[in-house]
Write an enzyme that holds these catalytic residues in place. Structure first.
Site, PDB file in Angstrom:
ATOM      1  CD1 TRP A  21      27.309  54.160  55.320  1.00 30.02           C
ATOM      2  CD2 TRP A  21      28.688  52.614  56.132  1.00 30.02           C
ATOM      3  NE1 TRP A  21      28.595  54.504  54.947  1.00 30.02           N
ATOM      4  CE2 TRP A  21      29.455  53.572  55.426  1.00 30.02           C
ATOM      5  CE3 TRP A  21      29.335  51.548  56.736  1.00 30.02           C
ATOM      6  CZ2 TRP A  21      30.842  53.474  55.320  1.00 30.02           C
ATOM      7  CZ3 TRP A  21      30.715  51.471  56.632  1.00 30.02           C
ATOM      8  CH2 TRP A  21      31.453  52.421  55.928  1.00 30.02           C
ATOM      9  CE1 TYR A  54      25.630  56.467  57.027  1.00 31.71           C
ATOM     10  CE2 TYR A  54      23.852  55.160  57.936  1.00 31.71           C
ATOM     11  CZ  TYR A  54      25.095  55.737  58.061  1.00 31.71           C
ATOM     12  OH  TYR A  54      25.811  55.577  59.224  1.00 31.71           O
ATOM     13  CD1 TRP A 205      30.795  53.710  63.570  1.00 34.46           C
ATOM     14  CD2 TRP A 205      31.669  52.818  61.716  1.00 34.46           C
ATOM     15  NE1 TRP A 205      31.805  54.531  63.150  1.00 34.46           N
ATOM     16  CE2 TRP A 205      32.363  54.014  62.012  1.00 34.46           C
ATOM     17  CE3 TRP A 205      32.036  52.099  60.577  1.00 34.46           C
ATOM     18  CZ2 TRP A 205      33.397  54.508  61.224  1.00 34.46           C
ATOM     19  CZ3 TRP A 205      33.069  52.577  59.787  1.00 34.46           C
ATOM     20  CH2 TRP A 205      33.738  53.763  60.098  1.00 34.46           C
ATOM     21  CB  SER A 206      33.030  48.832  60.820  1.00 33.70           C
ATOM     22  OG  SER A 206      33.744  48.099  59.849  1.00 33.70           O
ATOM     23  N   PRO A 207      31.867  46.199  63.215  1.00 33.67           N
ATOM     24  CG  PRO A 207      30.099  44.924  64.048  1.00 33.67           C
ATOM     25  CD  PRO A 207      30.394  46.210  63.342  1.00 33.67           C
ATOM     26  CE  LYS A 216      33.217  39.737  52.271  1.00 32.38           C
ATOM     27  NZ  LYS A 216      31.811  40.067  51.999  1.00 32.38           N
ATOM     28  CD  GLN A 291      25.123  39.294  54.052  1.00 27.67           C
ATOM     29  OE1 GLN A 291      24.407  40.297  53.954  1.00 27.67           O
ATOM     30  NE2 GLN A 291      26.282  39.182  53.452  1.00 27.67           N
ATOM     31  CG  ASN A 295      25.734  39.180  60.989  1.00 28.86           C
ATOM     32  OD1 ASN A 295      26.797  38.562  60.963  1.00 28.86           O
ATOM     33  ND2 ASN A 295      25.382  40.024  60.036  1.00 28.86           N
TER      34      ASN A 295
END
Length: 336
Positions: A21, A54, A205-207, A216, A291, A295
């Site tokens: 995205w 996107y 989405w966006s977990p 952070k 990353q 994850n």
């Protein structure tokens, strides 16, 4: 990597799904994006989610290039239609038959594939009859350009209507793609129960709540340079609902919980959404291959009930649970 069935279908997808995205075609250079996709494949991720909007179609192009040469049958490629693309003309948006039929062809060309495994209505179109949209989806499935159909950010009632029409028209609507995280649980009271009843899975989405749940962002401090909270291309707008000291302080208090589970805070956040048995996959993006490697360690993790209860206690009343927020996030009129 673990794999789960998507809705009431025989399609299995990787429970960690790679999404592009806010990265491909905008934040991340193409060679780095390709490295991230390669890292995902190496980690056992077989499912890739994108959308025509996107980076105004560039993200699909980047993903298509990155997946070139892979065995198509081993991949599950998802994309979406609704938001304005191209020059943003009067018919370059929405779920009209014209826009849907033109959009699938454009997406297939950019993704360099003959079909997508899942084609999703990126929002509900209040200005197009649902029958028109569903007939277009039915034709796309019959043409072999999409195998299954899904939706994104639809309410429980809208999902019910969509599933009923899909069954009349002879195709499968099997998925819903909502925002879902420890901090944003608006689907739990209405969308999830309806979906379970109808044989629809969530691809969430966006977990990690746009990065907030990594810990952070510190209360009382400026966001780190180059972080999503400083991205004026869209990231900052999406994350601002969580950028207050109460939320950030409570998130910092999750660190001991993550340590006890032997996870990073990001891994804990991804593992948390996967505890919901209606969730088929957590969408995770990346701007660096490291990353991705981090994850995927959330795959297959089982969080004990006591740990889940502690998370609830730590976050308390900063969690958004109002099911009306799903409808609020949808455009009242077609976006031009």
């Amino acid at each position: 990597m673990d794999y789960r069935y998507l809705g009431n279908s025989g399609l299995k997808i990787s429970e960690i799904t790679y999404g592009n995205w806010l990265t491909h075609g905008s934040q991340v250079e193409n060679d780095m994006a390709t490295q991230c996709v390669r890292a995902a494949l190496e980690a056992g991720i077989s499912t890739f989610d994108t959308a025509d909007v996107y980076a105004n179609t560039k993200a699909e192009t980047v993903l298509g290039e990155a997946l070139k040469g892979e065995r198509r049958e081993s991949l599950e490629i998802f994309t979406k239609v609704y938001w304005p693309t191209g020059p943003g003309g009067k018919n370059d948006t929405g779920l009209s038959r014209k826009h849907v039929m033109e959009s699938i062809n454009g997406s297939l060309q950019r993704l360099q594939t003959d079909y997508v495994d899942l084609y999703q209505a990126h929002r509900y179109d209040t200005e197009t009859p649902l029958e028109e949209t569903m007939q277009a989806f039915a034709d796309i499935v019959r043409q072999g350009k999409a195998l299954y159909i899904g939706v994104s950010e639809w309410t429980a009632d809208q999902i019910r209507e969509g599933v009923a029409l899909s069954r009349e028209l002879g195709f499968q609507l099997i998925s819903s793609q909502p925002q879902y995280s420890m901090l944003w649980r608006v689907i739990e009271d209405e969308v999830v129960p309806a979906s379970k009843e109808l044989g629809v899975s969530q691809i969430v989405w966006s977990p990690i709540a746009q990065g907030v749940l990594t810990g952070k962002y510190q209360p009382g401090q400026k966001p780190p340079e180059g972080s999503r909270a400083t991205d004026e291309k869209g990231g900052a707008d999406m994350i601002k609902r969580f950028m207050n000291d109460d939320v950030l302080t409570r998130v910092q208090n999750l660190k001991p919980v993550a340590d006890e589970a032997g996870l990073t805070m990001a891994q804990l956040a991804v593992a948390w959404v996967l505890q919901n048995d209606n969730v088929a996959a957590a969408l995770v993006g990346a701007s660096r291959p490291e990353q991705v490697h981090e994850n995927v360690k959330a795959a297959g993790v089982r969080l004990e009930p006591e740990l889940m209860a502690r998370i609830d206690d730590v976050l308390g009343d900063v969690v958004e649970r109002d099911p009306a927020r799903t409808a609020e996030n949808a455009p009242r009129t077609r976006v031009a």
